[in-house]
Scaffold this active site. Structure first.
Site, mmCIF file in Angstrom:
data_model
loop_
_atom_site.group_PDB
_atom_site.id
_atom_site.type_symbol
_atom_site.label_atom_id
_atom_site.label_comp_id
_atom_site.label_asym_id
_atom_site.label_seq_id
_atom_site.Cartn_x
_atom_site.Cartn_y
_atom_site.Cartn_z
ATOM 1 N N ASP A 112 19.636 -10.785 48.395
ATOM 2 C CA ASP A 112 20.629 -11.564 47.657
ATOM 3 C C ASP A 112 21.959 -11.638 48.410
ATOM 4 O O ASP A 112 22.447 -10.638 48.925
ATOM 5 C CB ASP A 112 20.835 -10.863 46.303
ATOM 6 C CG ASP A 112 21.774 -11.614 45.408
ATOM 7 O OD1 ASP A 112 21.447 -12.761 45.063
ATOM 8 O OD2 ASP A 112 22.839 -11.075 45.065
ATOM 9 N N GLU A 131 18.590 -15.049 50.986
ATOM 10 C CA GLU A 131 19.267 -15.966 50.074
ATOM 11 C C GLU A 131 20.651 -16.208 50.663
ATOM 12 O O GLU A 131 21.577 -15.422 50.491
ATOM 13 C CB GLU A 131 19.394 -15.376 48.669
ATOM 14 C CG GLU A 131 19.815 -16.417 47.648
ATOM 15 C CD GLU A 131 21.219 -16.244 47.092
ATOM 16 O OE1 GLU A 131 21.678 -17.152 46.375
ATOM 17 O OE2 GLU A 131 21.874 -15.219 47.348
HETATM 18 C C1 GLC Z 1 22.958 -14.816 44.087
HETATM 19 C C2 GLC Z 1 22.211 -15.094 42.814
HETATM 20 C C3 GLC Z 1 23.180 -15.462 41.735
HETATM 21 C C4 GLC Z 1 24.184 -14.346 41.561
HETATM 22 C C5 GLC Z 1 24.830 -13.966 42.870
HETATM 23 C C6 GLC Z 1 25.587 -12.691 42.778
HETATM 24 O O1 GLC Z 1 23.585 -15.929 44.573
HETATM 25 O O2 GLC Z 1 21.265 -16.094 43.013
HETATM 26 O O3 GLC Z 1 22.532 -15.745 40.541
HETATM 27 O O4 GLC Z 1 25.165 -14.741 40.646
HETATM 28 O O5 GLC Z 1 23.878 -13.783 43.885
HETATM 29 O O6 GLC Z 1 24.709 -11.600 42.764
#
Ligand code: GLC
Length: 641
Positions: A283, A325
């Site tokens: 993430d 991500e």
């Molecule tokens: C990522 C997740 C999102 C979250 C962010 C902070 O972007 O997809 O939903 O708010 O991380 O953890």
């Protein structure tokens, strides 16, 4: 030779690793060590080599790594072996993903386990369950504020439930993907609580500032992820001063320049992997390293950290897949797959958010040519690497990834992102969408759009108006976009409920804990009454049934078509009519899409004409006759005879 670690040190580390490994694992474990350890040690050395305690930290980590290798279950070791000899395993054409919140999909982990047959019937091989680890009390960003990485969120089940679920999924041939929230912990994680109590060891896990001078200096170049609900990147905490909080104030950014943070998180990953989690969605990877005078995104050190994590998993749990991500334009993503000597040695997958956002622009602007452009400019990836392709996920559709494309170039006209955002919020005369703008202030500040795919494609609006013709078009739009996702290279993922055209959850505003967070609009509970009804009765004629049937057919065709492997070559082509898009895959697959609201007659480009093509999605796979007339939003998947 590394700078801080002398050859004698690396030999001692190898020896340490070997002597800690169980004898039966030694040969295999050392082979992996020999293949990957120099990458790990060199990278850590470059990141942390100037720390006086560096050698002892690495020594400790290596001992723990060997312990995790010892703890790995036989079934997982078998996966490790199989995947080492088939490194492209996740790009097979039958790898179809599904993304869901545990509570929304199955109430809890046991409920998810009971739904495994549903996923199997749908053809799913990769299940991303949104955060299910013990989350912060109260508001927790849908679980993205983790208070304990080693425990399951109590409202979702127990540790045993997780173990049972991973075993069940593995038996069903479905790989479980979990979020590994690397960038921050919750403010009630025990590290944060210790920092609050003044413990210097844990204070060094976070970015803390006595006064606002440095935060202000950083802030000059930083973006804002949630400009409306969490403005700024720092939060004042009385006992600590200013804390770096890129996201919400209760999500404290970890200080990855501290090697203890690396060791803790690497071992967290291995412990979770040993519980049967086969893939990690890493993430917010773009934000891991801070550098004054930059926007603190995509820094080289963030890549070094990811490469070191990959080397750790390559040594101990090589069956594990890492997915980045990083919601940045596709042209900035290749480093997430590793570069130079590390090409193919960072993440296996990364989200193609440029393609995702462009799908929605192409639909509102009726411009297949934009997608052809995005596909043509999609970077080539190293072997055994791929895109995670998708239409919707739990986050908003972030428009900023398309800033450059929106300017236009010699091959395509510009487009107006502000108009697109208004369109999907239902605020333009020609709109069919029922989404809502997210974190956008004023007409020209474009950030993101919320809403379920079906609502954005016009299904909710047509249903509300009782307009059957409009409904047919809206259904066709949803299928069109998914047909592009399923025809493109990578691992395609469905977002929970899209298979039955599940609509927005307008009721989130009644929940005080969710009301201020617009993304809950597209996080509805699964409609099992509808889904189970369809499973039982195949001839129902409702929107849900039609979408479900058509998507299942696409999935079945993808699974049966080797040209649709995730790593089969892809080429897009333009037509004179900008509404059209063509995609060729492998040697014998071609797809045609009409993004426009008018019918268009077309032939294939000269190099593909002259052979006979079969329509893979028609009932009897009829031969395609050219010129083909593509009705509004129609599509064809064709295979060379
Ligand atoms: C990522 C997740 C999102 C979250 C962010 C902070 O972007 O997809 O939903 O708010 O991380 O953890």
């Amino acid at each position: 030779m590394t700078v801080a670690l002398l050859i004698t040190d690396t030999e001692r580390l190898r020896h340490r690793f070997a002597e800690t490994l169980a004898p039966a694992l030694r040969a295999r474990g050392l082979a992996r060590w020999d293949a990957h350890a120099s990458r790990l040690l060199d990278t850590l050395d470059a990141l942390y080599g100037d720390r006086p305690d560096f050698a002892s930290t690495v020594h400790r980590m290596v001992t723990w790594m060997a312990g995790c290798a010892n703890d790995r279950a036989d079934a997982l070791r078998a996966l490790d072996d199989a995947r080492e000899s088939d490194p492209d395993w996740f790009l097979a054409q039958d790898m179809i993903g599904y993304t869901a919140y545990v509570d929304r999909f199955g109430v809890d982990l046991r409920g998810v386990a009971q739904r495994v047959p549903y996923l199997q019937r749908l053809g799913i091989r990769y299940l991303h369950l949104l955060p299910f680890l013990h989350a912060r009390e109260g508001d927790n960003d849908g679980g993205f504020a983790v208070r304990d990485y080693d425990a399951v969120e109590p409202s979702l089940g127990t540790d045993d439930d997780l173990d049972a679920l991973t075993a069940r999924l593995r038996d069903a041939g479905i790989s479980l993907c979990a979020d590994l929230v690397l960038n921050h912990t919750a403010d009630d994680h025990h590290w944060a609580l210790a920092a609050l109590r003044g413990n210097p060891h844990y204070r060094a896990y976070y970015h803390l500032f006595q006064d606002s001078a440095l935060p202000d200096a950083y802030e000059r170049d930083l973006h804002q992820v949630f400009p409306q609900t969490a403005p700024g990147n720092f939060t004042y905490v009385p006992a600590l001063g200013w804390v770096w909080t890129t996201f919400y104030g209760y999500q404290w950014d970890l200080n990855w320049s501290n090697p203890d943070v690396f060791v803790e998180m690497a071992l967290t990953m291995l412990r979770l992997a040993n519980r049967g989690i086969e893939a990690f969605r890493l993430d917010s990877t773009a934000y891991l390293w801070k550098r004054l005078g930059t926007d603190c995104m995509n820094q080289p050190e963030a890549h070094a950290i990811l490469q070191a994590l990959r080397a750790v998993s390559d040594i101990v749990a090589p069956g594990v897949l890492l997915k980045a991500e990083a919601i940045v334009p596709a042209r900035e993503l290749p480093p997430y797959f590793g570069s130079g000597e590390s090409a193919g040695r960072e993440c296996h997958l990364a989200y193609h958010s440029t393609l995702m956002a462009a799908l929605w622009v192409a639909l509102s602007e009726q411009r297949g040519d934009l997608l052809a452009d995005v596909i043509a400019n999609t970077p080539t990836l190293p072997n055994a690497s791929g895109w995670l392709t998708y239409l919707r996920c739990h986050d908003d559709i972030g428009w900023n990834v398309l800033r450059d494309e929106s300017q236009g170039d010699e091959s395509h006209a510009p487009f107006d992102l502000a108009r697109v955002a208004c369109f999907y919020a239902g605020d333009t005369d020609d709109s069919f969408a029922r989404g809502r703008s997210f974190q956008s202030a004023g007409g020209d500040h474009v950030h993101g759009t919320n809403g379920m795919a079906s609502a954005l494609a016009g299904i909710a609006d047509a249903q509300a108006r009782g307009d059957a013709d409009a409904l047919a078009l809206a259904e066709q739009r949803l299928l069109l976009l998914y047909a592009i996702v399923f025809a493109t290279a990578g691992l395609p993922a469905l977002y929970m409920g899209d298979e039955i055209a599940l609509g927005n959850d307008e009721a989130y505003v009644d929940d005080p804990q969710r009301a201020a967070e617009g993304r809950w609009l597209h996080r509805p509970a699964m409609d099992w009454t509808t889904a189970d009804g369809l499973d039982a009765q195949h001839d129902t004629d409702t929107t849900a049934a039609r979408i479900d049937r058509a998507l299942r057919r696409m999935i079945a065709v993808r699974r049966a078509t080797s040209d649709l492997r995730g790593d089969a070559p892809m080429r897009a082509f333009d037509f004179a009519d900008p509404a059209l898009l063509g995609i060729a895959r492998g040697n014998d697959f071609v797809a045609l899409f009409n993004l426009g609201a008018q019918p268009v007659a077309t032939t294939l480009p000269a190099e593909l004409a002259g052979t006979r093509w079969r329509d893979l999605l028609s009932d009897d796979q009829t031969a395609a006759d050219f010129p083909i007339v593509l009705a509004p939003y129609a599509l064809r998947w064709l295979r060379r005879e």
